[in-house]
Design a protein around this motif. Structure first.
Motif, PDB file in Angstrom:
ATOM      1  N   UNK A 287      -0.048  -0.066  -5.148  1.00 13.01           N
ATOM      2  CA  UNK A 287      -1.130  -1.059  -4.968  1.00 13.01           C
ATOM      3  C   UNK A 287      -2.404  -0.827  -6.036  1.00 13.01           C
ATOM      4  N   UNK A 288      -1.764  -0.080  -7.104  1.00 14.25           N
ATOM      5  CA  UNK A 288      -2.642  -0.160  -8.295  1.00 14.25           C
ATOM      6  C   UNK A 288      -2.460  -1.326  -9.236  1.00 14.25           C
ATOM      7  N   UNK A 289      -2.724  -2.515  -8.836  1.00 18.22           N
ATOM      8  CA  UNK A 289      -2.276  -3.670  -9.519  1.00 18.22           C
ATOM      9  C   UNK A 289      -2.954  -3.788 -10.939  1.00 18.22           C
ATOM     10  N   UNK A 290      -4.056  -3.445 -11.188  1.00 14.08           N
ATOM     11  CA  UNK A 290      -4.741  -3.534 -12.131  1.00 14.08           C
ATOM     12  C   UNK A 290      -4.200  -2.604 -13.480  1.00 14.08           C
TER      13      UNK A 290
ATOM     14  N   UNK B   6       5.313  -9.956 -12.797  1.00 14.30           N
ATOM     15  CA  UNK B   6       5.550 -10.780 -11.549  1.00 14.30           C
ATOM     16  C   UNK B   6       5.422  -9.720 -10.392  1.00 14.30           C
ATOM     17  N   UNK B   7       5.883  -8.519 -10.211  1.00 12.50           N
ATOM     18  CA  UNK B   7       5.797  -7.643  -9.020  1.00 12.50           C
ATOM     19  C   UNK B   7       4.280  -7.539  -8.670  1.00 12.50           C
ATOM     20  N   UNK B   8       3.458  -7.447  -9.572  1.00 14.20           N
ATOM     21  CA  UNK B   8       1.817  -7.007  -9.573  1.00 14.20           C
ATOM     22  C   UNK B   8       1.423  -8.272  -8.719  1.00 14.20           C
TER      23      UNK B   8
ATOM     24  N   UNK C  13       7.583  -3.964   1.566  1.00 16.66           N
ATOM     25  CA  UNK C  13       6.851  -3.299   0.773  1.00 16.66           C
ATOM     26  C   UNK C  13       5.908  -4.227   0.340  1.00 16.66           C
ATOM     27  N   UNK C  14       5.803  -5.570   0.527  1.00 18.58           N
ATOM     28  CA  UNK C  14       4.742  -6.556   0.283  1.00 18.58           C
ATOM     29  C   UNK C  14       3.648  -6.300   1.348  1.00 18.58           C
ATOM     30  N   UNK C  15       2.930  -5.311   1.092  1.00 20.64           N
ATOM     31  CA  UNK C  15       1.662  -4.909   1.862  1.00 20.64           C
ATOM     32  C   UNK C  15       0.800  -6.108   2.191  1.00 20.64           C
ATOM     33  N   UNK C  16       0.286  -6.696   1.306  1.00 22.07           N
ATOM     34  CA  UNK C  16      -0.760  -7.744   1.298  1.00 22.07           C
ATOM     35  C   UNK C  16      -0.334  -8.795   2.001  1.00 22.07           C
ATOM     36  N   UNK C  17       0.649  -9.512   1.686  1.00 24.03           N
ATOM     37  CA  UNK C  17       1.295 -10.464   2.365  1.00 24.03           C
ATOM     38  C   UNK C  17       1.756 -10.152   3.828  1.00 24.03           C
ATOM     39  N   UNK C  18       2.186  -9.053   4.195  1.00 21.38           N
ATOM     40  CA  UNK C  18       2.454  -8.892   5.489  1.00 21.38           C
ATOM     41  C   UNK C  18       1.303  -8.514   6.202  1.00 21.38           C
ATOM     42  N   UNK C  19       0.169  -8.024   5.620  1.00 16.98           N
ATOM     43  CA  UNK C  19      -1.144  -7.951   6.139  1.00 16.98           C
ATOM     44  C   UNK C  19      -1.401  -9.402   6.815  1.00 16.98           C
TER      45      UNK C  19
ATOM     46  N   UNK D 161      -4.745  -4.237   9.616  1.00 18.98           N
ATOM     47  CA  UNK D 161      -5.753  -3.288   8.938  1.00 18.98           C
ATOM     48  C   UNK D 161      -4.897  -2.054   8.333  1.00 18.98           C
ATOM     49  N   UNK D 162      -3.857  -1.650   9.262  1.00 15.01           N
ATOM     50  CA  UNK D 162      -3.524  -0.337   8.562  1.00 15.01           C
ATOM     51  C   UNK D 162      -2.834  -0.696   7.192  1.00 15.01           C
ATOM     52  N   UNK D 163      -2.178  -1.913   7.193  1.00 17.53           N
ATOM     53  CA  UNK D 163      -1.569  -2.347   5.594  1.00 17.53           C
ATOM     54  C   UNK D 163      -2.702  -2.590   4.621  1.00 17.53           C
TER      55      UNK D 163
END
Length: 478
Positions: free
Chosen positions: A174-177, A201-203, A272-278, A305-307
């Motif tokens: 999750x350290x995208x920058x 693309x992954x980021x 693995x797609x934490x943001x979309x799954x949240x 909120x866990x994600x």
């Protein structure tokens, strides 16, 4: 002819000396130019290639430097510095095994060479870091992989492979920058690097910018059609986008059952797609709340909120569900989290309302004591009091055990207390608004339940319960 060759050799040496002078001044571009002139004059001289290799290394052009270093040792296999430079280039580019062979050859020629000994150790260290990273990647221990790659890159600063692996793991963490920065640095040097395009693309994919992510995956596949990771990621991204949009459409159309199913299917595409799954969990929580499945809604929002513990919408949705299920402490906790993050008037009011309901919930619930709804009419309150007061009157339980008598007397008093408050418009308003009843002299310890009972039922004399048969009583005024 011999004179001509001798003259060219002297001129080449002159160019080399000038190159050395510029190298000493750290003007590597000029040094490169003069070493090139020397090579042009005398292309069979190993040291000229060695010097130009050293210059290219200082310019960070390790791949070009490697070519010169290799040429230098082809011309003179006993050229120790040539083997050292070849090894250093291999190592800088991440080819640690090849580097070991070069340093080993240098040590065969000069077994006491301290630089060769140290560089040989460094190359072996890189090999070890690679092995550990490979194992930890399989274990999904991405932090350890990043650590190993950072250590390896200290010795192999020009290795794109190590940088890509590090960037991919940073994205997974999750350290995208940071991941974007590494990938962008590589793309500035090589705009067609499929691995770097994949990481970019992954980021975007993990930041829920799925449309843009697909564009990068497609571009990566153009550069490398058999890029397996880009292929899988592109397929997942397209499937996730389509399923989420279908779920949103079903929700807008009021087809909550179908929306629930579609969001559930979307959640199974890529864990693995934490943001979309949240967001998907929060959306499904909203569906559950529409279906009045509040426990399910709370669970979904909790997963959201866990994600993503910064996801305000999920906290707000869960807080409302807590309010609806009268779990006021939990609601206050969520609204506090929201207000700390976004101090808006709306969030402040929501927190205030939850705190008020929590305060009210800690007092006696007079409506519950009388068994009436909070919107009960005056007549309904009176009827409820009549029923409960007669049910719990101490005289009715005079033949019971001391324990039962004590419990029924307590309930009788509570019924009287509840009626005193709910039958008085002023007191009822204060009670409903959560205000303290003692503030205007309404001390509930001062009232007498028997007096309230007498006043309600009327009659000039006393009252009693008399048996009309086993277990049956009737109320009688004196």
């Amino acid at each position: 002819m011999w004179k001509l060759l001798r003259g060219r050799s002297r001129e080449a040496e002159s160019f080399k000396e000038q190159g050395n002078a510029y190298y000493a001044k750290k003007d590597y571009n000029e040094a490169y130019n003069y070493y090139t002139k020397a090579i042009d004059m005398c292309p069979k001289n190993a040291s000229y290639y060695g010097n130009r290799a050293a210059t290219l290394m200082m310019l960070g052009k390790f791949r070009e430097a490697l070519g010169d270093a290799q040429q230098s040792v082809r011309l003179d296999d006993s050229f120790v510095r040539g083997h050292l430079r070849e090894g250093k280039c291999h190592l800088s580019l991440g080819n640690a095994m090849a580097a070991c062979r070069s340093f080993q050859r240098a040590l065969e020629l000069d077994h006491k060479n301290a630089q060769a000994q140290q560089e040989f150790k460094n190359a072996n260290a890189v090999i070890e870091y690679e092995k550990i990273a490979e194992t930890d990647f399989e274990k999904r221990d991405f932090r350890k992989v990043v650590f190993c790659m950072d250590r390896a890159l200290e010795f192999a600063p020009a290795c794109h492979r190590f940088k890509i692996l590090k960037a991919e793991c940073l994205a997974m963490l999750g350290r995208y920058p940071e991941a974007q920065s590494v990938a962008s640095d590589i793309l500035r040097m090589d705009s067609t690097n499929a691995d770097a395009l994949y990481v970019r693309g992954l980021c975007l994919y993990y930041e829920d910018c799925i449309e843009k992510a697909v564009q990068f995956f497609v571009q990566a596949l153009r550069m490398a059609p058999d890029h397996e990771k880009a292929c899988v990621a592109c397929r997942n991204a397209k499937a996730l986008k389509a399923k989420k949009e279908d779920g949103n459409k079903a929700f807008k159309e009021g087809n909550y059952k179908l929306a629930y199913e579609l969001y559930t299917e979307a959640l199974g595409i890529d864990p693995n797609n934490i943001k979309t799954n949240a967001k998907l969990y929060c959306n499904r929580g909203t569906v559950n709340s529409k279906l009045r499945k509040l426990d399910g809604a709370i669970e979904d929002c909790t997963n959201a909120v866990k994600l993503d513990d910064t996801y305000i919408k999920a906290y707000l949705r869960r807080a409302q569900c807590y309010m609806d299920t009268e779990q006021y402490e939990e609601a206050v906790r969520d609204y506090e989290k929201v207000y700390q993050t976004e101090k808006t008037k709306e969030h402040k009011q929501l927190l205030k309302n939850a705190q008020l309901e929590l305060k009210k919930s800690k007092r006696k619930d007079y409506y519950k004591i009388l068994g009436v709804d909070k919107n009960a009419s005056e007549d309904e309150i009176k009827k409820a009091y009549r029923k409960r007061a007669l049910m719990h009157h101490p005289d009715r339980h005079s033949g019971a055990s001391a324990e039962v008598q004590k419990e029924e007397e307590k309930k009788f008093k509570e019924v009287g207390e509840a009626f005193t408050i709910l039958s008085d418009p002023k007191k009822k308003t204060r009670y409903d608004s959560g205000q303290d009843l003692d503030e205007e002299g309404m001390n509930m310890g001062d009232f007498d339940a028997n007096n309230i009972f007498k006043a309600f039922f009327g009659g000039p004399g006393g009252f009693s319960f008399e048996a009309s048969g086993p277990g049956n009583f009737f109320f009688q005024f004196g």
